[in-house]
Structures are given as C-alpha cells and as structure tokens.
Design a protein around this motif. Sequence first.
Motif, mmCIF file in Angstrom:
data_model
loop_
_atom_site.group_PDB
_atom_site.id
_atom_site.type_symbol
_atom_site.label_atom_id
_atom_site.label_comp_id
_atom_site.label_asym_id
_atom_site.label_seq_id
_atom_site.Cartn_x
_atom_site.Cartn_y
_atom_site.Cartn_z
ATOM 1 N N SER A 15 6.762 4.314 18.673
ATOM 2 C CA SER A 15 6.377 3.897 20.019
ATOM 3 C C SER A 15 7.621 3.724 20.882
ATOM 4 C CB SER A 15 5.615 2.573 19.950
ATOM 5 O OG SER A 15 6.494 1.528 19.542
ATOM 6 N N ARG A 38 5.500 -3.555 12.858
ATOM 7 C CA ARG A 38 4.919 -3.586 14.204
ATOM 8 C C ARG A 38 3.664 -2.725 14.257
ATOM 9 N NH1 ARG A 38 6.141 -4.499 19.573
ATOM 10 N NH2 ARG A 38 5.211 -2.998 21.027
ATOM 11 N N GLU A 67 0.906 -1.214 16.979
ATOM 12 C CA GLU A 67 0.738 -0.968 18.408
ATOM 13 C C GLU A 67 -0.671 -1.360 18.858
ATOM 14 O OE1 GLU A 67 3.339 -0.288 20.095
ATOM 15 O OE2 GLU A 67 4.541 -0.011 18.282
ATOM 16 N N PRO A 68 -0.836 -1.643 20.165
ATOM 17 C CA PRO A 68 -2.136 -2.104 20.670
ATOM 18 C C PRO A 68 -3.312 -1.205 20.310
ATOM 19 C CG PRO A 68 -0.451 -2.440 22.336
ATOM 20 C CD PRO A 68 0.205 -1.683 21.216
ATOM 21 N N GLU A 126 -4.643 -2.314 16.885
ATOM 22 C CA GLU A 126 -4.882 -3.721 16.584
ATOM 23 C C GLU A 126 -6.260 -3.901 15.960
ATOM 24 O OE1 GLU A 126 -4.286 -5.952 20.144
ATOM 25 O OE2 GLU A 126 -2.094 -5.859 20.025
ATOM 26 N N GLU A 147 7.849 -10.156 18.929
ATOM 27 C CA GLU A 147 7.741 -8.705 19.030
ATOM 28 C C GLU A 147 8.429 -7.989 17.872
ATOM 29 O OE1 GLU A 147 6.379 -6.530 21.175
ATOM 30 O OE2 GLU A 147 5.417 -8.018 22.437
#
Length: 229
Positions: A17, A104, A106-107, A110, A162
């Motif tokens: 990303s 991480r 990413e949206p 989710e 984050e």
Amino acid sequence: MSTRVTTLTLGGMDQLSAHARRCVFWEMDPAAVHDAGGFYDPEFEKEAWLSMVMLQWGSCAQVATLDDKPAGSAFYAPPNMVPRAQLFPTSPVSADAILLTTVRIEPLAEGSDLGAALIRAVISDLVRRNVRAIEAFGYRTAGEDESDVPGATAARDCSPAECMVEAGFLEDMGFEVVAPHHRFPRLRLELDRDHEWKVGVEAALDRLLEEAALTVAGMSGRTPVGAAR
C-alpha cells in the motif's frame, strides 16, 4: 474475492500500500530523520532498506493482496538491521530472535483473517530458515498521549497505532510477554518444526475451503436439468 499471501520481492513493491511503501517508522534512526529536517524521500529510504536486508539476510516481508490490490503486509528482520529496535524501554530483542516489526491490514480487508494469514506466512518462512523465535514490541493503547513513544519524530504520517503490532493480537497468535510494559511490552513466540506442520495443515484446509466455496458458487449458477427456461 481472491486473496493471496506471498513473499515480497524488490520487483513486487506495487503489492504494498502507499503507506507501507513510505513508512520508515522502524527503518530509519529517529535522530537521522530529525537532522534531515524533512528533506528526505521516505519511499526511497524504505526501498533502500528493503534492498539492504534482502541482499544481506534474505526475505523480510510477506504481502497480502485482495483481488490483486494491496491488502496487508508483515515486515521482519534481524534486530540489528532495525534502527528503532534499540529505543524501546523493553529492548533489546533476544539474540536468538528475529524481530517482527509491523503487521498492517488495509481498510479494504478489515474484518478478514489476513492478519493471522500473514503471521502464518512469517512463521513458515522463518521455520524453514531455522530461526528459533520471533519477538515483537507490542503496542497497548493507554490514552492518547504519545509523549512516551521512543523517538516519536521518526517518520511522517506514522504512529504506533499505524506502524506497530497490537499486543492483544500478538497474544491471540500465541506470543507471550517476556518483558512487561504498560505501553510497549516485548512478546516472544518460540518456533519449532511443529509450527511448520501446523502452518501446512492450516494452508491446506484454507485451500480446500476456498475450492469448496468455488464449487458451491459454480453449482448455484447452473440451471437444473429439466428446469423451465
């Protein structure tokens, strides 16, 4: 939807990303960033760090894609290659462990189990390389005050929330606290050949479930024999 988790290569940076490509929370010394006064290219610095680690040590990231779009990533490396690793109140990382820095999601992904899939991929890679343990500095929310973040000026648009791994998630994945702290505990996962067997079984089950879902979807789209048209 189709999801994949693969090992990152230098030719596959487009699988990351925008944030993951630019985040140098772990990869640059906070003092060096401060001295640069904002005159540095984080994307260049991140790629330079990845090149250095891959050439000197080997693969250091697993990436997840969802329908060929960046969906998540996990980064890991020997602690002596991670500048921020020495700055935490629970440092240093054990000499026999590899440091997991970031997981991480990413949206667009989710609510999925990609976090667990990324951890399984990291474990599988490190077990094959005879690594004894993984350690990570977990992050616990303790109000909104970030004044106790080690080297808080390390990266633009970055923060522990984050760029670190939530301690509760690590505990759910089997990590155990070896150095307690109210904000930044250090956690550890012992690795052995059983992990490789479990990862292999889980991956096989995931493939079977995916194939079964595709089969059911294909059958539901067919017109039954003898049905009215």
